[in-house]
Design an enzyme around this catalytic site. Structure first.
Site, PDB file in Angstrom:
ATOM      1  N   GLU A  95      -6.568  18.265  -8.164  1.00 42.23           N
ATOM      2  CA  GLU A  95      -6.124  17.061  -8.876  1.00 42.23           C
ATOM      3  C   GLU A  95      -6.664  17.032 -10.306  1.00 42.23           C
ATOM      4  O   GLU A  95      -5.936  16.753 -11.256  1.00 42.23           O
ATOM      5  CB  GLU A  95      -6.559  15.800  -8.120  1.00 42.23           C
ATOM      6  CG  GLU A  95      -5.934  15.698  -6.732  1.00 42.23           C
ATOM      7  CD  GLU A  95      -5.829  14.259  -6.227  1.00 42.23           C
ATOM      8  OE1 GLU A  95      -5.633  13.333  -7.040  1.00 42.23           O
ATOM      9  OE2 GLU A  95      -5.945  14.070  -5.007  1.00 42.23           O
TER      10      GLU A  95
ATOM     11  N   ASP B 267     -11.319   9.686  -3.065  1.00 42.47           N
ATOM     12  CA  ASP B 267     -10.026   9.777  -2.398  1.00 42.47           C
ATOM     13  C   ASP B 267      -9.994  10.948  -1.416  1.00 42.47           C
ATOM     14  O   ASP B 267      -9.532  10.827  -0.284  1.00 42.47           O
ATOM     15  CB  ASP B 267      -8.901   9.988  -3.425  1.00 42.47           C
ATOM     16  CG  ASP B 267      -8.818   8.857  -4.434  1.00 42.47           C
ATOM     17  OD1 ASP B 267      -9.543   7.854  -4.271  1.00 42.47           O
ATOM     18  OD2 ASP B 267      -8.022   8.987  -5.389  1.00 42.47           O
TER      19      ASP B 267
HETATM   20  P1  ADP Z   1      -1.449   7.767  -5.580  1.00 42.54           P
HETATM   21  O1  ADP Z   1      -2.384   8.867  -5.261  1.00 42.54           O
HETATM   22  O2  ADP Z   1      -2.114   6.462  -5.750  1.00 42.54           O
HETATM   23  O3  ADP Z   1      -0.291   7.672  -4.638  1.00 42.54           O
HETATM   24  P2  ADP Z   1      -1.055   9.382  -7.902  1.00 42.54           P
HETATM   25  O4  ADP Z   1      -0.378   9.127  -9.191  1.00 42.54           O
HETATM   26  O5  ADP Z   1      -2.483   9.769  -7.926  1.00 42.54           O
HETATM   27  O6  ADP Z   1      -0.818   8.090  -7.008  1.00 42.54           O
HETATM   28  O7  ADP Z   1      -0.296  10.526  -7.125  1.00 42.54           O
HETATM   29  C1  ADP Z   1       1.105  10.478  -6.956  1.00 42.54           C
HETATM   30  C2  ADP Z   1       1.656  11.855  -7.235  1.00 42.54           C
HETATM   31  O8  ADP Z   1       1.226  12.775  -6.201  1.00 42.54           O
HETATM   32  C3  ADP Z   1       3.164  11.926  -7.172  1.00 42.54           C
HETATM   33  O9  ADP Z   1       3.729  11.586  -8.422  1.00 42.54           O
HETATM   34  C4  ADP Z   1       3.388  13.384  -6.825  1.00 42.54           C
HETATM   35  O10 ADP Z   1       3.224  14.202  -7.958  1.00 42.54           O
HETATM   36  C5  ADP Z   1       2.244  13.681  -5.874  1.00 42.54           C
HETATM   37  N1  ADP Z   1       2.634  13.451  -4.466  1.00 42.54           N
HETATM   38  C6  ADP Z   1       2.101  12.537  -3.634  1.00 42.54           C
HETATM   39  N2  ADP Z   1       2.670  12.611  -2.414  1.00 42.54           N
HETATM   40  C7  ADP Z   1       3.586  13.590  -2.467  1.00 42.54           C
HETATM   41  C8  ADP Z   1       4.493  14.174  -1.517  1.00 42.54           C
HETATM   42  N3  ADP Z   1       4.589  13.725  -0.266  1.00 42.54           N
HETATM   43  N4  ADP Z   1       5.282  15.174  -1.941  1.00 42.54           N
HETATM   44  C9  ADP Z   1       5.191  15.642  -3.202  1.00 42.54           C
HETATM   45  N5  ADP Z   1       4.355  15.142  -4.129  1.00 42.54           N
HETATM   46  C10 ADP Z   1       3.563  14.128  -3.784  1.00 42.54           C
HETATM   47 MG    MG Z   2      -3.966   9.569  -6.497  1.00 41.47          MG
END
Ligand code: ADP
Ligand code: MG
Length: 400
Positions: free
Chosen positions: A177, A189
């Site tokens: 990340e 997280d």
């Molecule tokens: P959060 O972790 O709070 O949901 P973030 O911005 O940290 O929000 O992470 C979201 C991002 O993680 C999405 O925009 C995508 O790039 C990636 N992501 C999360 N879940 C998936 C998934 N199931 N498939 C593909 N990408 C994902």
């Molecule tokens: Mg996140």
């Protein structure tokens, strides 16, 4: 108290991932059987916000909502990955040996970044074919990103026999990340996603990276924890997050401590007098919220009435709103509505500027509180929230 799952029109548990359908999708994408299926949960932080990069305490639970990966080991160093939630399920293909911090891999960064981080640790890395599905809401502050990076790390480690401890699995997710996806998160997280236990919350000392599992059996106490998604976009990468980190750092510097964690609570008011007003407020939030984690943890450890963490949740919200200034009107509206409708306590959770509110409610009041939140956002002209009940669940694991 009734044992029925809550399902009024407002409280809607996200549909479970269909494991058979995921395995079938894997077969049709890659014309082969997966070696196995792994799952890793999202998380919700009960209390302790923006304390993690100050060496302080946090108290997350892992959710029942998971990202699931069907995975097959490859002999070369290619990663092929498809997600049901992204790009209409199209396959992204990345050569692992080409991955760098400067590359742009879109959402696949959270996957290939794990391989990159493992290689950097001199672990023997081969490629993977992966098909993903998830019922963790994306971008709502519930760590869908950690669910993704940690399911990848868990699967890779298990399949290749890396024999890593849980903290290192979480570290691989965080590195992916931070370094490859470019999202500056602390380790909370990923630790929550990897180390979650049913009916437990994790008190994490983010400096020592030490986890204490504490009993958190809400149903047994006749309680529910509602997650109320404001559907207002949150952002960790923006300037606001950077400003808060910078302010914390500067406040610690001026106070002559290594991190704000080291500011004693006892003489707080006098200590903070040494700071200019803005830094004073920022520091006060960090120190008091970390202390609230310790208070909540003591209640949990003692097996005290869990309703007693309610006032701590409310205080935490006020601190985020007035001192750290990371809430937004839609979120404040939800918090106030939940408390007015009978929640024992409520607060925004996650990095801020949107995202979710959690509300601790008597199980029997859950529908009333959820309805009140919908009504309040309608009156305020905000998006209708999505509401579900959080259940403290287990961490990343092989499930097939
Ligand atoms: P959060 O972790 O709070 O949901 P973030 O911005 O940290 O929000 O992470 C979201 C991002 O993680 C999405 O925009 C995508 O790039 C990636 N992501 C999360 N879940 C998936 C998934 N199931 N498939 C593909 N990408 C994902
Ligand atoms: Mg996140």
């Amino acid at each position: 108290m009734s044992d029925e799952p809550m399902s009024n029109k407002v409280i809607r548990t996200p549909d479970a991932v269909d494991l058979d359908a995921l395995a079938a999708r894997f077969r049709s994408l890659y014309d082969a059987e997966p070696d196995g299926l792994w799952a890793a949960p999202g998380r919700v932080n009960i209390i302790g916000e923006h304390t993690d990069y100050n060496g302080g305490f946090v108290l997350p639970i892992a959710l029942a909502q998971h990202t699931v990966a069907a995975v097959r080991r490859r002999e070369d160093t290619l990663v092929r990955v498809a997600s049901a939630s992204m790009d209409d399920g199209a396959v992204a293909t990345v050569e692992l040996t080409d991955v760098t911090e400067d590359g742009d891999y879109g959402w696949a960064a959270y996957v290939v970044g794990v391989g990159w981080a493992a290689a950097r640790r001199d672990l023997p890395v081969t490629g993977l074919d992966i098909a993903l599905d998830s019922n963790v809401p994306v971008g709502a502050g519930l760590s869908s990103s950690a669910a993704l990076s940690c399911v990848t790390a868990r699967a890779w480690s298990d399949l290749l026999g890396w024999q890593l401890d849980e903290e290192t699995v979480a570290d691989l997710g965080r590195d992916a990340e931070n370094e490859i996806a470019g999202a500056p998160t602390g380790l909370m997280d990923q630790l929550a996603s990897v180390c979650g236990q049913e009916a437990h919350a994790m008190q994490i000392d983010t400096r020592a990276v030490a986890i204490t599992q504490l009993p958190f059996d809400l149903p047994a106490a006749g309680l529910s924890l509602l997650v109320i998604d404001s559907r207002t976009e949150h952002s960790h990468t923006g300037g606001e997050y950077a400003e808060r980190r910078q302010s914390s750092h500067e406040a610690a510097l001026r106070l002559g401590v290594h991190e704000l964690r080291d500011v004693p609570l006892e003489s707080l008011a006098t200590t903070l007098d040494k700071l200019p007003p803005l830094l004073r407020r920022r520091a006060r939030h960090v120190v008091t919220d970390s202390a609230r984690v310790e208070q909540a943890a003591r209640l949990l450890l003692a097996g005290d009435d869990l309703r007693r963490i309610g006032p701590l949740l409310n205080d935490s919200h006020a601190s985020m709103r007035d001192d750290y200034e990371i809430t937004v009107p839609s979120v404040d509206t939800l918090q106030e509505a939940a408390v007015a409708a009978g929640a024992h306590g409520a607060r925004m959770t996650g990095g801020g500027f949107g995202g979710c509110v959690i509300a601790l409610v008597d199980h029997d009041d859950a529908a009333t509180v959820a309805d009140a939140c919908v009504a309040a956002t309608a009156r305020g002209g905000f998006p209708a929230p999505a509401v579900f009940e959080a259940v403290a669940s287990g961490g990343a694991a092989r499930i097939r």
